[in-house]
Design a protein around this motif. Structure first.
Motif, PDB file in Angstrom:
ATOM      1  N   LYS A  73       0.829  -1.193   0.000  1.00 38.32           N
ATOM      2  CA  LYS A  73       0.000   0.000   0.000  1.00 38.32           C
ATOM      3  C   LYS A  73       0.870   1.252   0.000  1.00 38.32           C
ATOM      4  CE  LYS A  73      -3.775  -0.898   2.590  1.00 38.32           C
ATOM      5  NZ  LYS A  73      -4.651  -0.798   3.754  1.00 38.32           N
ATOM      6  N   LEU A  74       1.911   1.217   0.826  1.00 38.19           N
ATOM      7  CA  LEU A  74       2.830   2.347   0.940  1.00 38.19           C
ATOM      8  C   LEU A  74       3.547   2.611  -0.381  1.00 38.19           C
ATOM      9  CD1 LEU A  74       3.821   4.334   3.105  1.00 38.19           C
ATOM     10  CD2 LEU A  74       5.680   2.754   3.576  1.00 38.19           C
ATOM     11  N   ASN A  75       3.888   1.555  -1.107  1.00 39.66           N
ATOM     12  CA  ASN A  75       4.568   1.717  -2.388  1.00 39.66           C
ATOM     13  C   ASN A  75       3.672   2.367  -3.439  1.00 39.66           C
ATOM     14  OD1 ASN A  75       6.989   0.662  -1.519  1.00 39.66           O
ATOM     15  ND2 ASN A  75       6.482  -1.423  -2.128  1.00 39.66           N
ATOM     16  N   ARG A  76       2.355   2.224  -3.285  1.00 44.43           N
ATOM     17  CA  ARG A  76       1.423   2.835  -4.233  1.00 44.43           C
ATOM     18  C   ARG A  76       1.139   4.290  -3.894  1.00 44.43           C
ATOM     19  NH1 ARG A  76      -1.320  -2.361  -3.720  1.00 44.43           N
ATOM     20  NH2 ARG A  76      -2.639  -1.400  -2.155  1.00 44.43           N
ATOM     21  N   GLU A  77       1.434   4.694  -2.679  1.00 43.81           N
ATOM     22  CA  GLU A  77       1.187   6.069  -2.266  1.00 43.81           C
ATOM     23  C   GLU A  77       2.289   6.985  -2.782  1.00 43.81           C
ATOM     24  OE1 GLU A  77       0.763   6.088   1.963  1.00 43.81           O
ATOM     25  OE2 GLU A  77      -1.067   4.905   1.913  1.00 43.81           O
ATOM     26  N   VAL A  78       1.913   8.223  -3.030  1.00 45.18           N
ATOM     27  CA  VAL A  78       2.866   9.221  -3.513  1.00 45.18           C
ATOM     28  C   VAL A  78       3.239  10.130  -2.353  1.00 45.18           C
ATOM     29  CG1 VAL A  78       3.160  11.167  -5.090  1.00 45.18           C
ATOM     30  CG2 VAL A  78       1.841   9.168  -5.805  1.00 45.18           C
ATOM     31  N   ALA A  79       4.539  10.282  -2.136  1.00 45.12           N
ATOM     32  CA  ALA A  79       5.003  11.181  -1.078  1.00 45.12           C
ATOM     33  C   ALA A  79       4.769  12.618  -1.529  1.00 45.12           C
ATOM     34  CB  ALA A  79       6.477  10.939  -0.797  1.00 45.12           C
ATOM     35  N   ASP A  80       4.140  13.385  -0.683  1.00 44.28           N
ATOM     36  CA  ASP A  80       3.837  14.787  -0.987  1.00 44.28           C
ATOM     37  C   ASP A  80       4.345  15.643   0.166  1.00 44.28           C
ATOM     38  OD1 ASP A  80       2.837  16.984  -2.316  1.00 44.28           O
ATOM     39  OD2 ASP A  80       0.773  16.667  -1.666  1.00 44.28           O
ATOM     40  N   VAL A  81       5.644  15.588   0.375  1.00 44.07           N
ATOM     41  CA  VAL A  81       6.259  16.237   1.528  1.00 44.07           C
ATOM     42  C   VAL A  81       6.016  17.740   1.534  1.00 44.07           C
ATOM     43  CG1 VAL A  81       8.436  16.600   2.747  1.00 44.07           C
ATOM     44  CG2 VAL A  81       8.008  14.433   1.597  1.00 44.07           C
ATOM     45  N   ASP A  82       6.226  18.394   0.414  1.00 42.85           N
ATOM     46  CA  ASP A  82       6.068  19.849   0.367  1.00 42.85           C
ATOM     47  C   ASP A  82       4.695  20.279  -0.160  1.00 42.85           C
ATOM     48  OD1 ASP A  82       6.426  18.998  -2.184  1.00 42.85           O
ATOM     49  OD2 ASP A  82       7.982  20.444  -2.719  1.00 42.85           O
ATOM     50  N   ASN A  83       3.728  19.369  -0.155  1.00 42.20           N
ATOM     51  CA  ASN A  83       2.346  19.624  -0.588  1.00 42.20           C
ATOM     52  C   ASN A  83       2.246  20.073  -2.044  1.00 42.20           C
ATOM     53  OD1 ASN A  83       1.346  18.976   1.964  1.00 42.20           O
ATOM     54  ND2 ASN A  83       1.632  21.068   2.687  1.00 42.20           N
TER      55      ASN A  83
END
Length: 185
Positions: A73-83
């Motif tokens: 699930k985590l691998n499918r999520e996109v990191a959006d650190v700076d929004n």
């Protein structure tokens, strides 16, 4: 000596289960969450556990499956650190349409009866100018003139110009006020 009830036996494996969760996640909070999910699944599926089999192996399998499911699930999520992604996403608030509709209704109510009638027949109901003119007992040119004057007055009352997009959700309203200067769908 009698065998432990499976629910009682589950409790005896919690320390080893936590150690296994920590070794997989390397994070105490995540390990605790993983353990909680595992115990909850085990408890709610206790009827599927076969007494006399290895409870620890069953619990470790549940925990391991939970871990790998969460990783996928985590691998499918996109990191959006700076929004960067979330700042580009927008949904128009529901109340905007209602507020604009209220403004439209107030402006529409200010039009003379024959102008409202013309807009309703031609714009909202989709009748041709000829059919609307016949229904009202006037010439086609008169109907066209009424529709044009009504649309211009609405544009003025709503304080719109040729560059403004009228963002109403109601397609009938868009049809009523639609003219070359105001985009409509």
């Amino acid at each position: 000596m009698s065998a432990l009830d499976p629910k009682d036996e589950l409790v005896t494996h919690l320390p080893a289960l936590r150690a296994f969760a920590l070794s997989l996640t390397r994070n105490r909070a995540t390990a605790d969450d993983m353990m909680q999910d595992t115990v909850l699944k085990a408890w709610s599926n206790m009827d599927k556990f076969k007494p006399g089999t290895n409870m620890r192996a069953w619990l470790f399998t549940i925990l391991r499956n939970n871990f790998y499911t969460s990783r996928r699930k985590l691998n499918r999520e996109v990191a959006d650190v700076d929004n960067a992604f979330s700042d580009q996403m927008a949904v128009k608030p529901d109340h905007d349409g209602r507020l604009q509709m209220m403004d439209f209704k107030q402006a529409f109510d200010q039009l003379p009866d024959e102008h409202r009638e013309a807009l309703i027949l031609v714009g909202a109901s989709g009748f041709s100018y000829d059919d609307a003119a016949e229904m009202c007992g006037v010439a086609t040119g008169t109907m066209k003139s009424r529709v044009n004057r009504a649309r211009n007055k609405l544009t003025e009352l709503l304080e719109l110009d040729a560059d403004d997009a009228l963002e109403l959700t109601d397609t009938a309203t868009l049809a009523v006020v639609g003219n070359p200067g105001i985009p409509s769908s």
